[in-house]
Structures are given as C-alpha cells and as structure tokens.
Design a protein around this motif. Structure first.
Motif, PDB file in Angstrom:
ATOM      1  N   ILE A   1      -4.275  -1.659  -9.448  1.00 17.97           N
ATOM      2  CA  ILE A   1      -4.105  -1.141  -7.989  1.00 17.97           C
ATOM      3  C   ILE A   1      -5.112  -1.237  -7.738  1.00 17.97           C
ATOM      4  N   LYS A   2      -6.068  -1.491  -8.334  1.00 23.10           N
ATOM      5  CA  LYS A   2      -8.234  -1.624  -8.097  1.00 23.10           C
ATOM      6  C   LYS A   2      -8.244  -3.088  -8.131  1.00 23.10           C
TER       7      LYS A   2
ATOM      8  N   ARG B   1      -0.496   5.463 -16.825  1.00 24.29           N
ATOM      9  CA  ARG B   1      -1.555   5.981 -15.455  1.00 24.29           C
ATOM     10  C   ARG B   1      -3.109   4.809 -15.471  1.00 24.29           C
TER      11      ARG B   1
ATOM     12  N   SER C   1      -5.750  -2.248  -3.508  1.00 24.04           N
ATOM     13  CA  SER C   1      -4.520  -1.484  -2.794  1.00 24.04           C
ATOM     14  C   SER C   1      -4.833  -0.204  -2.675  1.00 24.04           C
ATOM     15  N   ARG C   2      -4.371   0.164  -1.310  1.00 22.24           N
ATOM     16  CA  ARG C   2      -4.853   1.248  -0.906  1.00 22.24           C
ATOM     17  C   ARG C   2      -3.002   2.573  -1.777  1.00 22.24           C
ATOM     18  N   SER C   3      -2.411   1.892  -2.127  1.00 24.55           N
ATOM     19  CA  SER C   3      -1.539   3.031  -3.128  1.00 24.55           C
ATOM     20  C   SER C   3      -1.877   3.467  -3.680  1.00 24.55           C
ATOM     21  N   LEU C   4      -1.372   4.535  -4.408  1.00 21.13           N
ATOM     22  CA  LEU C   4      -1.170   6.010  -4.662  1.00 21.13           C
ATOM     23  C   LEU C   4      -0.916   6.383  -6.145  1.00 21.13           C
ATOM     24  N   LEU C   5      -0.556   6.569  -6.769  1.00 19.16           N
ATOM     25  CA  LEU C   5      -0.378   6.787  -8.079  1.00 19.16           C
ATOM     26  C   LEU C   5       0.409   8.601  -7.603  1.00 19.16           C
ATOM     27  N   VAL C   6       2.022   8.879  -7.952  1.00 23.74           N
ATOM     28  CA  VAL C   6       2.623   9.522  -7.547  1.00 23.74           C
ATOM     29  C   VAL C   6       3.417  10.286  -9.563  1.00 23.74           C
TER      30      VAL C   6
ATOM     31  N   PRO D   1       2.631   4.150  -2.089  1.00 26.48           N
ATOM     32  CA  PRO D   1       2.766   4.932  -3.108  1.00 26.48           C
ATOM     33  C   PRO D   1       3.737   5.002  -4.511  1.00 26.48           C
TER      34      PRO D   1
ATOM     35  N   THR E   1      -3.290   2.239 -12.357  1.00 26.24           N
ATOM     36  CA  THR E   1      -4.249   2.334 -11.875  1.00 26.24           C
ATOM     37  C   THR E   1      -5.521   1.053 -11.670  1.00 26.24           C
TER      38      THR E   1
ATOM     39  N   ASN F   1       0.867  -1.125  -0.094  1.00 28.14           N
ATOM     40  CA  ASN F   1       0.057  -0.594  -0.237  1.00 28.14           C
ATOM     41  C   ASN F   1       0.672   1.639  -0.479  1.00 28.14           C
TER      42      ASN F   1
END
Length: 336
Positions: A244-245, A237, A249-254, A190, A241, A188
């Motif tokens: 991650i879905k 992206r 996961s709760r990972s965010l794209l940076v 970034p 995305t 999870n």
C-alpha cells in the motif's frame, strides 16, 4: 543431453527452458499451446496434450531423456464445486500418469515433477517440513497429492522422481488472485484480511522454481520431495502495508474474524458463487510456512527472492499491463 519439459510453455517452463538452453542442453517444450517467446528460436516445440496417452507417446521420449512435468490446471480461474474434479484431474493426475507410462515404455527413468503445498491441507506444525501430514482440502490439492502417491509406486519400479511442493508462485506473466488485491489498492478501498494478519505469508519466485528444477537434475534427480518457498516471510499485515505504501494508496487494512469469513465463503461456495477457492481461504489465517532447508542441504538450492520484493514487482507489472506495456523479467527485483 536432451531435456523434455511438459507444460513448458507455462509459467515455470518458460523460465526453465532458456535456463537449460544456456547450460548447453537440447530442449524440447511439449505443450498444448505455443506462445511468442524468444527462446523458441533455439528450442523445439512439439504440440502435446498430456490428457492423451497417444499424444504423449507420439512425442518420442528416448531412454536418456531428462523429463520435467510442469503441466497443470491451477486454482485460477475459480471453478464451482461440482466442476472441480473434472477440471483438475484430467491434466494434473491422468496427464502425469500418461507421462510416466510413456517414460517407462521408452526406458526413461528421470523425472522432475511439481505438485503443490496444498497437499498439506491444514497446518499442524510449523514451519512445515516435508514429513508434515498430507490431507488436501479440495480437488486441486487432491489431484496433486495423488500424483505423489503415483510417483511412490513408480519409484519402486526403478524410476527416479524428484517432487517439488511450491507455495504460491509469482513473477512476470502471472497475477491470478493478486489482481483483485491490486484493484482494491488502486481504488483506495479497504483491504480485508482473513483473521488478524499476524500470520506470515510466503511466496516463491518463478525464477527460484526454475533454478530448483535445474538443481534437481544436477543432483542426479533424487527420489525425494522438497518444499519451495521464500526465506523469512513477513506477516500478512507487514506485506500488505509495504504494498500500500509503495502504491501511494490510501487503502486501510481491515482485520476480520477468520471463522466468520470462512463460514460466509463456505456458504457462497455451496451456492456455486465462489469468491475464493476453499483451499485458499481455509488456511488463509494459519501459520503456513514451508521449511526449505532440505533443498539447500541436498540440492544446494537457496531461494533468492524476498516476499516483499516479489509482491511489489507483481504490482508494478499489473500497473504496466494496465498501461499497455508488456511484462518483462526486469519487473521482479532480486533480494538484496
């Protein structure tokens, strides 16, 4: 007909060998290692070191043999700058030269050879067609590009050589740099992108690579070069995305400033502490899309797998491997 696959125990070879076998051909796998693969019940294995001209010659190539060269040193594991030439060239360039010379002595004149899209270097026009300028950014791409120049010389001597330039090949049995991505997603954390992530990212399935090699043989081994990549690749992206879905996961794209990340990675590379190979990160935010229409026109080859499905399948395999399960071909879903 007899088909000899150098590097046939490797990633693409282990899918090409049973494909040829199922088509009714005699298949010989020439490699330095032999894995526990079910098709070896019907496929002959000959231990062969392509860096040794004697070892290649002792294989006993015959005039009517169809030859494939899939032997290669890849970008993974990452090598420090000073060691890259000596890591890539013995297998990638001199191994290819040994194979072609052995074929010439035996009177064999048909070869399918895999290089890489890394021969292009930076993107100047997109989608990249096969006539895009070639200016490799490192020793891996250079070692492969020099085999293309070698092939051009031998074509003039009467040899038929079909060349393939694949994008990043994924499928059951290889994770490579994707393992680092999947670890971030699982934790999870970034997920940094080099640049905005608005540029497309294109894979090619190992199954599509095997079918392309077979198609070149069926088409009479044209003296041409062909790109290998997926159709309609999504943006980086969009691709991440979906992963991650899927992973929950709760990972965010940076997004990051591409130029700043590249200069930082350059510095780490100069300090012999590489995180990525320059040939990977220098083009990470560019429009690297291969035009694969030539393969369809001339070989009747069309890629069957979508990037989204390939990445999700690779993640599924990663999770199964962590759980102790063996990867299978079923872990990669076919495009709808």
């Amino acid at each position: 007909m007899r088909h000899i696959i150098f590097g046939g125990d490797g990633f693409v070879g282990r899918h090409l060998a049973p494909r040829l076998l199922n088509a009714g051909h005699e298949v010989i796998v020439a490699d330095i290692v032999r894995s526990d693969l079910p098709h070896y019940r019907d496929v002959q294995f000959v231990k062969t070191d392509v860096t040794s001209d004697v070892s290649v010659r002792d294989l006993g190539i015959k005039p009517d043999d169809m030859v494939y060269n899939l032997s290669a040193k890849m970008l993974s594991p990452i090598q420090v700058r000073a060691k890259r030439h000596d890591f890539f060239f013995p297998v990638n360039y001199y191994g290819t030269e040994n194979i072609i010379r052995a074929m010439d002595k035996a009177g064999a004149n048909r070869l399918v050879h895999f290089t890489t899209d890394m021969v292009y270097g930076h993107t100047y026009t997109w989608p990249q067609k096969e006539d895009h300028p070639c200016a490799p950014l490192g020793e891996y791409g250079l070692s492969k590009y020099k085999t293309e120049l070698l092939a051009a010389e031998w074509r003039e001597k009467g040899m038929n050589i079909s060349l393939f330039r694949p994008r990043l090949i994924i499928g059951p049995g290889r994770l490579g740099i994707l393992a680092k991505l999947f670890k971030l997603v699982d934790m999870n954390l970034p997920v940094p992108m080099i640049g905005s992530g608005k540029n497309p990212y294109q894979f090619i399935s190992v199954f599509d690579c095997a079918s392309a090699a077979h198609a070149a043989f069926t088409a009479g081994v044209p003296n041409e070069v062909y790109n290998l990549g997926s159709l309609n690749p999504p943006t980086t992206r969009e691709l991440l995305t979906k992963l991650i879905k899927h992973a929950g996961s709760r990972s965010l794209l940076v997004p990051t400033p591409g130029w700043a990340v590249k200069r930082t990675l350059d510095l780490l590379d100069l300090m012999n502490m590489p995180i990525m190979d320059p040939e990977q990160y220098l083009i990470a935010d560019e429009m690297c899309i291969l035009d694969v229409s030539k393969g369809e026109r001339e070989l009747g080859w069309v890629p069957q797998y979508r990037d989204e499905d390939m990445l999700v399948a690779a993640y599924t395999e990663y999770r199964k491997k962590l759980a102790g399960a063996e990867p299978t071909a079923a872990t990669q879903s076919k495009a709808a």
